[in-house]
Design a protein around this motif. Sequence first.
Motif, mmCIF file in Angstrom:
data_model
loop_
_atom_site.group_PDB
_atom_site.id
_atom_site.type_symbol
_atom_site.label_atom_id
_atom_site.label_comp_id
_atom_site.label_asym_id
_atom_site.label_seq_id
_atom_site.Cartn_x
_atom_site.Cartn_y
_atom_site.Cartn_z
ATOM 1 N N ASN A 1 0.827 -1.215 0.000
ATOM 2 C CA ASN A 1 0.000 0.000 0.000
ATOM 3 C C ASN A 1 0.861 1.264 0.000
ATOM 4 O O ASN A 1 0.418 2.320 0.455
ATOM 5 C CB ASN A 1 -0.966 0.012 1.190
ATOM 6 C CG ASN A 1 -2.181 0.884 0.928
ATOM 7 O OD1 ASN A 1 -2.640 0.992 -0.219
ATOM 8 N ND2 ASN A 1 -2.690 1.522 1.946
ATOM 9 N N LYS A 2 2.092 1.136 -0.510
ATOM 10 C CA LYS A 2 2.973 2.289 -0.587
ATOM 11 C C LYS A 2 3.022 2.818 -2.015
ATOM 12 O O LYS A 2 2.805 2.084 -2.974
ATOM 13 C CB LYS A 2 4.382 1.906 -0.131
ATOM 14 C CG LYS A 2 4.488 1.590 1.363
ATOM 15 C CD LYS A 2 5.939 1.291 1.745
ATOM 16 C CE LYS A 2 6.058 1.020 3.246
ATOM 17 N NZ LYS A 2 7.465 0.723 3.644
ATOM 18 N N VAL A 3 3.319 4.116 -2.139
ATOM 19 C CA VAL A 3 3.417 4.751 -3.447
ATOM 20 C C VAL A 3 4.781 4.446 -4.058
ATOM 21 O O VAL A 3 5.820 4.630 -3.417
ATOM 22 C CB VAL A 3 3.229 6.280 -3.328
ATOM 23 C CG1 VAL A 3 3.466 6.959 -4.669
ATOM 24 C CG2 VAL A 3 1.832 6.598 -2.804
ATOM 25 N N VAL A 4 4.760 3.975 -5.308
ATOM 26 C CA VAL A 4 5.994 3.602 -6.003
ATOM 27 C C VAL A 4 6.126 4.450 -7.268
ATOM 28 O O VAL A 4 5.325 4.304 -8.193
ATOM 29 C CB VAL A 4 5.989 2.104 -6.376
ATOM 30 C CG1 VAL A 4 7.289 1.737 -7.090
ATOM 31 C CG2 VAL A 4 5.776 1.238 -5.146
ATOM 32 N N PRO A 5 7.134 5.353 -7.337
ATOM 33 C CA PRO A 5 7.341 6.147 -8.558
ATOM 34 C C PRO A 5 7.795 5.251 -9.710
ATOM 35 O O PRO A 5 8.682 4.408 -9.546
ATOM 36 C CB PRO A 5 8.442 7.144 -8.164
ATOM 37 C CG PRO A 5 8.468 7.115 -6.661
ATOM 38 C CD PRO A 5 8.068 5.728 -6.263
ATOM 39 N N THR A 6 7.179 5.453 -10.866
ATOM 40 C CA THR A 6 7.503 4.636 -12.037
ATOM 41 C C THR A 6 7.568 5.537 -13.267
ATOM 42 O O THR A 6 6.683 6.358 -13.493
ATOM 43 C CB THR A 6 6.435 3.551 -12.272
ATOM 44 O OG1 THR A 6 6.283 2.779 -11.081
ATOM 45 C CG2 THR A 6 6.822 2.639 -13.418
ATOM 46 N N ASP A 7 8.620 5.384 -14.070
ATOM 47 C CA ASP A 7 8.762 6.179 -15.287
ATOM 48 C C ASP A 7 7.948 5.553 -16.424
ATOM 49 O O ASP A 7 7.838 4.327 -16.530
ATOM 50 C CB ASP A 7 10.230 6.274 -15.707
ATOM 51 C CG ASP A 7 11.037 7.147 -14.757
ATOM 52 O OD1 ASP A 7 10.416 7.983 -14.066
ATOM 53 O OD2 ASP A 7 12.270 6.990 -14.708
ATOM 54 N N LYS A 8 7.395 6.418 -17.260
ATOM 55 C CA LYS A 8 6.633 5.959 -18.411
ATOM 56 C C LYS A 8 6.949 6.877 -19.591
ATOM 57 O O LYS A 8 7.079 8.089 -19.437
ATOM 58 C CB LYS A 8 5.127 6.005 -18.124
ATOM 59 C CG LYS A 8 4.242 5.461 -19.246
ATOM 60 C CD LYS A 8 2.779 5.502 -18.851
ATOM 61 C CE LYS A 8 1.876 4.972 -19.955
ATOM 62 N NZ LYS A 8 2.056 3.522 -20.191
ATOM 63 N N ILE A 9 7.113 6.288 -20.774
ATOM 64 C CA ILE A 9 7.412 7.051 -21.984
ATOM 65 C C ILE A 9 6.136 7.151 -22.818
ATOM 66 O O ILE A 9 5.542 6.135 -23.188
ATOM 67 C CB ILE A 9 8.532 6.394 -22.815
ATOM 68 C CG1 ILE A 9 9.800 6.217 -21.965
ATOM 69 C CG2 ILE A 9 8.817 7.228 -24.056
ATOM 70 C CD1 ILE A 9 10.401 7.519 -21.512
ATOM 71 N N LEU A 10 5.726 8.380 -23.100
ATOM 72 C CA LEU A 10 4.561 8.618 -23.949
ATOM 73 C C LEU A 10 5.043 9.008 -25.344
ATOM 74 O O LEU A 10 5.884 9.884 -25.497
ATOM 75 C CB LEU A 10 3.688 9.739 -23.373
ATOM 76 C CG LEU A 10 3.205 9.577 -21.932
ATOM 77 C CD1 LEU A 10 2.393 10.788 -21.519
ATOM 78 C CD2 LEU A 10 2.395 8.298 -21.774
ATOM 79 N N GLU A 11 4.512 8.365 -26.344
ATOM 80 C CA GLU A 11 4.865 8.693 -27.728
ATOM 81 C C GLU A 11 3.739 9.522 -28.336
ATOM 82 O O GLU A 11 2.589 9.097 -28.368
ATOM 83 C CB GLU A 11 5.097 7.420 -28.540
ATOM 84 C CG GLU A 11 5.598 7.685 -29.947
ATOM 85 C CD GLU A 11 6.034 6.410 -30.661
ATOM 86 O OE1 GLU A 11 7.187 5.984 -30.464
ATOM 87 O OE2 GLU A 11 5.204 5.843 -31.398
ATOM 88 N N ILE A 12 4.096 10.704 -28.830
ATOM 89 C CA ILE A 12 3.102 11.651 -29.330
ATOM 90 C C ILE A 12 3.316 11.848 -30.824
ATOM 91 O O ILE A 12 4.353 12.359 -31.254
ATOM 92 C CB ILE A 12 3.225 13.003 -28.595
ATOM 93 C CG1 ILE A 12 3.125 12.773 -27.080
ATOM 94 C CG2 ILE A 12 2.156 13.978 -29.065
ATOM 95 C CD1 ILE A 12 3.681 13.897 -26.258
ATOM 96 N N ASN A 13 2.359 11.420 -31.605
ATOM 97 C CA ASN A 13 2.431 11.555 -33.055
ATOM 98 C C ASN A 13 1.694 12.822 -33.488
ATOM 99 O O ASN A 13 0.474 12.902 -33.376
ATOM 100 C CB ASN A 13 1.822 10.329 -33.737
ATOM 101 C CG ASN A 13 2.599 9.061 -33.437
ATOM 102 O OD1 ASN A 13 3.818 9.027 -33.568
ATOM 103 N ND2 ASN A 13 1.906 8.014 -33.015
ATOM 104 N N VAL A 14 2.461 13.793 -33.953
ATOM 105 C CA VAL A 14 1.890 15.081 -34.356
ATOM 106 C C VAL A 14 1.704 15.082 -35.874
ATOM 107 O O VAL A 14 2.684 15.031 -36.629
ATOM 108 C CB VAL A 14 2.805 16.249 -33.935
ATOM 109 C CG1 VAL A 14 2.206 17.587 -34.373
ATOM 110 C CG2 VAL A 14 3.024 16.228 -32.428
ATOM 111 N N ARG A 15 0.450 15.100 -36.303
ATOM 112 C CA ARG A 15 0.158 15.133 -37.737
ATOM 113 C C ARG A 15 0.494 16.511 -38.303
ATOM 114 O O ARG A 15 0.279 17.525 -37.643
ATOM 115 C CB ARG A 15 -1.323 14.815 -37.965
ATOM 116 C CG ARG A 15 -1.755 14.840 -39.420
ATOM 117 C CD ARG A 15 -3.195 14.395 -39.571
ATOM 118 N NE ARG A 15 -4.110 15.218 -38.805
ATOM 119 C CZ ARG A 15 -4.556 16.419 -39.210
ATOM 120 N NH1 ARG A 15 -4.121 16.934 -40.346
ATOM 121 N NH2 ARG A 15 -5.408 17.089 -38.464
ATOM 122 N N PRO A 16 1.020 16.588 -39.550
ATOM 123 C CA PRO A 16 1.350 17.891 -40.140
ATOM 124 C C PRO A 16 0.149 18.841 -40.136
ATOM 125 O O PRO A 16 -0.956 18.458 -40.510
ATOM 126 C CB PRO A 16 1.756 17.531 -41.577
ATOM 127 C CG PRO A 16 2.258 16.127 -41.487
ATOM 128 C CD PRO A 16 1.402 15.473 -40.445
#
Length: 363
Positions: free
Chosen positions: A218-233
């Motif tokens: 029940n403890k908070v665990v920091p976790t990294d996450k990579i978000l991929e953002i596709n920007v349309r022209p």
Amino acid sequence: MGKDYYKILNVDKNADEEQLKKAYKKLALKWHPDRHQTEKEEAEKKFKEINEAFEVLSDKNKRQIYDMYGEEGLKAGPPPPTEEGAGFAGGFPGGFGNFSSGAFPGGTFPGGTTFTFSSSGRGFNPTDPNTIFSQFFSNLGGGDDDFMNAFPGGFPRRSKGGRPPSDDFGDFFSRSRGQESGGALEVKHSLPLSLEDIYKGTTKKLKVTRKLIDSATNKVVPTDKILEINVRPGLKAGTKFRFPKSGDELPNGDTQDIVVILEEKPHPIYTRDGDNLRITLTLSLLEALTGFKKTIQTLDDRKLAISNSLVIKPGQEQRFPNEGMPTKNPNKKGDLVVKYDVKFPTRLSEDQKKALKDCLQDV
């Protein structure tokens, strides 16, 4: 007087299922509150009415009851049943007629229409509009062009505790059920991009640190996450990219959505005006009067030749079609609008003044 659902959707009273879907799609995208930040209260009201109208008219049972008794009759529902032959004491002016005791839920209206009310015995209660919106576009497969252009980051606002569809929700929604909008809060991140990146389109990766709760401790665990953002022209500043349940896990079991908002960095030469690009070119008085040839670099690294042999006035504009920002039509771009700033000399010699008088006195 009750609402006119047909007028709200701008359809004929004989509109079929496809006509209803087409009308709903157009109006729901137009009036979604996330697209009306400056008039959000009005948009929320219209959005709610549009979804309520669609929910009723796309369900053959609700629609028939509505056609017979209007909004008030549909929402009032039947009062407690009376003895056989006694009719209804209220709820519908003049009563519905005679019903057997215990006829509801699952009673029959005049004309043979069977309608099942909610388990509470009350009449129609509209579903949360965000749930209807999400279910409709989920049913389209998530690749609808109009939806993607309106909300490139995926489904917008999430329903917060809206009533899920009941078993008698209707013909359309019995088919479209499958993706419920979440009830989590959202956290926002900005994505500043250069005008060149927005012009060409790009893919960016954003690293975020999310807080998850370890079920064992029940403890908070920091976790990294990579978000991929596709920007349309050609996307506009303010475009939102939503990543459902990618943020912090909350104590109540919900997980935040992450919303990435596109920002446009100032450009040293170009400014954006909708789908058009604007640029200011400074001309000498001689160039303005006698003509010029110049070359500018476009956002996609081309050399664009600009010339004019006519007299140019200060502040005059020249338009170059299809040299602006990309649009949702891959074969069409906005325009490049060039504004001319004419630089006048700060002083003239007597000989120069005389020469100008000699050549310009008849102009």
